[in-house]
Write a protein that holds these residues in place. Structure first.
Motif, short mmCIF file in Angstrom:
data_model
loop_
_atom_site.label_atom_id
_atom_site.label_comp_id
_atom_site.label_asym_id
_atom_site.label_seq_id
_atom_site.Cartn_x
_atom_site.Cartn_y
_atom_site.Cartn_z
N VAL A 180 1.12 -1.11 0.20
CA VAL A 180 -0.64 -0.47 0.23
C VAL A 180 1.23 1.02 0.31
O VAL A 180 1.06 1.88 -0.31
CB VAL A 180 -0.73 -0.03 1.79
N PHE A 181 1.93 1.32 0.87
CA PHE A 181 2.62 2.34 0.92
C PHE A 181 3.56 2.47 -0.37
O PHE A 181 3.88 3.69 -0.70
CB PHE A 181 3.41 2.24 2.30
N PHE A 182 3.67 1.26 -1.52
CA PHE A 182 4.93 1.54 -2.24
C PHE A 182 3.52 2.12 -3.46
O PHE A 182 3.46 2.90 -4.30
CB PHE A 182 5.53 0.55 -3.13
N LEU A 183 2.56 1.90 -3.06
CA LEU A 183 1.30 2.58 -4.61
C LEU A 183 0.72 3.88 -3.57
O LEU A 183 0.86 4.74 -4.86
CB LEU A 183 -0.21 1.39 -4.19
N VAL A 184 0.66 4.11 -2.64
CA VAL A 184 0.14 5.59 -2.67
C VAL A 184 1.00 7.14 -2.04
O VAL A 184 1.25 8.48 -2.94
CB VAL A 184 -0.25 5.84 -0.97
N LEU A 185 2.27 6.71 -1.72
CA LEU A 185 3.19 7.68 -1.46
C LEU A 185 4.60 7.92 -2.96
O LEU A 185 4.42 7.28 -3.31
CB LEU A 185 4.46 6.93 -0.25
N ARG A 186 4.88 9.03 -2.94
CA ARG A 186 5.23 9.19 -3.64
C ARG A 186 6.70 10.41 -3.65
O ARG A 186 6.68 10.46 -2.50
CB ARG A 186 4.99 10.62 -4.80
N GLY A 187 7.42 10.25 -4.56
CA GLY A 187 9.09 11.15 -3.59
C GLY A 187 9.37 10.26 -3.26
O GLY A 187 9.66 8.72 -2.89
#
Length: 447
Positions: A180-187
């Motif tokens: 989920v973190f890989f999906l929603v986080l950026r930069g």
């Protein structure tokens, strides 16, 4: 009458050498810290969990690793000109995922003292071979590097899977959180996905009633050397790390070009790569004394340089200072050392699966159309996979042969180097096909 003296303008400062005011330097350094801290934390926790270290030992190992990462960042960013150490580029130094995998493999087969001795041997070996850099780097084209990295990833997935099995519910929950973190986080925050997954997995474990033991101690402390006793030296056991040390020269070449272009400096691999590798080797000598794996210069913070457009090497030097401070603050390292085993195993599965995918990416840069390289890759993968899927095949061999061929990473890497050289020297000459001239019939004879 004397002519007035005109002041000459100072030469412009290159972006990589720009000195920033403190109010800009600190937040930019924190960004680089966030981009790099996940690797040492996850690597050390994986080492400690695999080797069944106590929380106190884990905290000390993490402290040593963070301090060494900081020292490495300072060496690479500032350089020591008289010793020709450090590239004076905005690099971080981190424990390489592949190096950690090999370290654990040696530790499981021969004991952690032998693994520490192998790190010292590999670091000294790297210093000795640097004068031959130009010749050695040609032994590690993408074909060899890709095959080796694929085998490292697969081998370590086998090692970390039992950790998840010790608490599958918690392990799979952590895998889901990381995804989920890989999906929603950026930069820069996306680069923190694994570390944030470790934190959330630990919170989930606490909510599930898992006993989480945090060691006690003071606020500041220096890490302890020789955590496994005096290092034990076994040249055969060290072969996988020796191969990795050589392969790191090829990796450093690509990273030097990438980093130089990012900061606007003309790439000069012949000058910079030996300086980078010399700093890697010196810090790795210290890491062998403190019980962790080889340290390698990493370009994973280059995204921060491109994102912020700030190219100064003094920013990564400041990040190195912050890493050292974090390593000396023992309450932080003790809390991180208490992460449960299934959570660490889940993070390890992600890390080593990504390493395997990186290997496939390297292999994709190899021309497989003529079949020769595909045969080399296939044979090297067979040789490297056999010890993983059928280790009993080597039970009857002498000790030296079992050591050499029983390690999937070492056997596959050596096979890739030898087969690549043999096929390149004795195999059929491959010439690129010339494009058909306009209006000419196709070269394959079709109408």
């Amino acid at each position: 009458m004397a002519e007035p003296v005109t002041a000459t303008a100072a030469p412009p400062v290159a972006p990589v050498d720009e000195r920033l005011p403190l109010k800009r330097l600190v937040p930019l350094a924190c960004q680089h810290l966030l981009a790099g801290v996940a690797a040492p934390v996850s690597s050390v926790i994986l080492i400690a969990t695999t080797l069944k270290l106590s929380t106190t030992q884990t905290a000390s190992l993490l402290s040593a690793t963070l301090v060494l990462c900081g020292v490495g960042a300072l060496l690479q960013s500032l350089g020591v000109a008289v010793l020709r150490v450090g590239a004076r580029l905005p690099f971080l130094m981190l424990p390489g995922g592949a190096a950690v995998a090999i370290f654990l493999q040696i530790a499981q087969e021969y004991g952690p003292a032998t693994a520490s001795g192998s790190v010292l041997v590999a670091a000294a070996f790297l210093l000795c071979v640097l004068p031959f850099y130009g010749r050695l780097v040609r032994l590690f084209p993408p074909l060899v590097m890709g095959t080796t990295v694929v085998l490292i990833g697969i081998n370590m997935i086998k090692v970390t899977a039992p950790m998840v099995a010790s608490g599958p519910g918690l392990g799979f929950a952590t895998l889901g959180v990381i995804a989920v973190f890989f999906l929603v986080l950026r930069g820069v925050w996306r680069q923190m996905a694994v570390l944030l997954g470790l934190v959330c997995g630990t919170v989930i474990a606490a909510l599930m009633g898992t006993d989480i033991e945090v060691a006690h101690g003071g606020t500041f402390a220096l890490p302890d050397p020789f955590p496994y006793g005096a290092p034990h030296f076994d040249l055969l056991a060290a072969i996988p790390l020796l191969v990795f040390a050589l392969a790191s020269l090829a990796e450093a070449t690509g990273q030097t070009v990438l980093n130089s272009e990012a900061v606007g400096r003309t790439p000069d691999a012949g000058r910079d790569v030996p300086r980078i590798a010399r700093a890697d080797a010196l810090v790795s000598l210290a890491s062998g004394l403190f019980g962790t794996s080889l340290m390698v210069t990493s370009a994973e913070n280059i995204g921060i340089v491109q994102l912020t457009r700030v190219r100064s090497r003094f920013v990564t030097a400041a990040a190195g200072v912050l890493l050292i401070v974090c390593g000396l603050i023992t309450p932080l390292t003790r809390v991180l050392a208490a992460i449960p085993e299934p959570v660490v195993g889940a993070a390890g599965l992600v890390i080593y699966a990504v390493i395997a995918v990186m290997g496939f990416g390297m292999l994709s840069r190899t021309d497989l159309s003529h079949g020769t390289d595909s045969v080399v890759i296939a044979l090297a993968l067979v040789i490297g996979m056999l010890p993983i899927v059928a280790p009993e095949m080597y039970a009857g061999l002498p000790t030296w042969a079992r050591t050499l061929f029983g390690s999937g990473v070492a056997a596959g890497a050596i096979a890739a180097v030898v087969l690549s050289a043999v096929f390149r020297t004795l195999g059929p000459r491959i010439t690129p096909a010339k494009p058909d001239a306009p209006g000419a019939p196709p070269s394959d004879g079709s109408p």
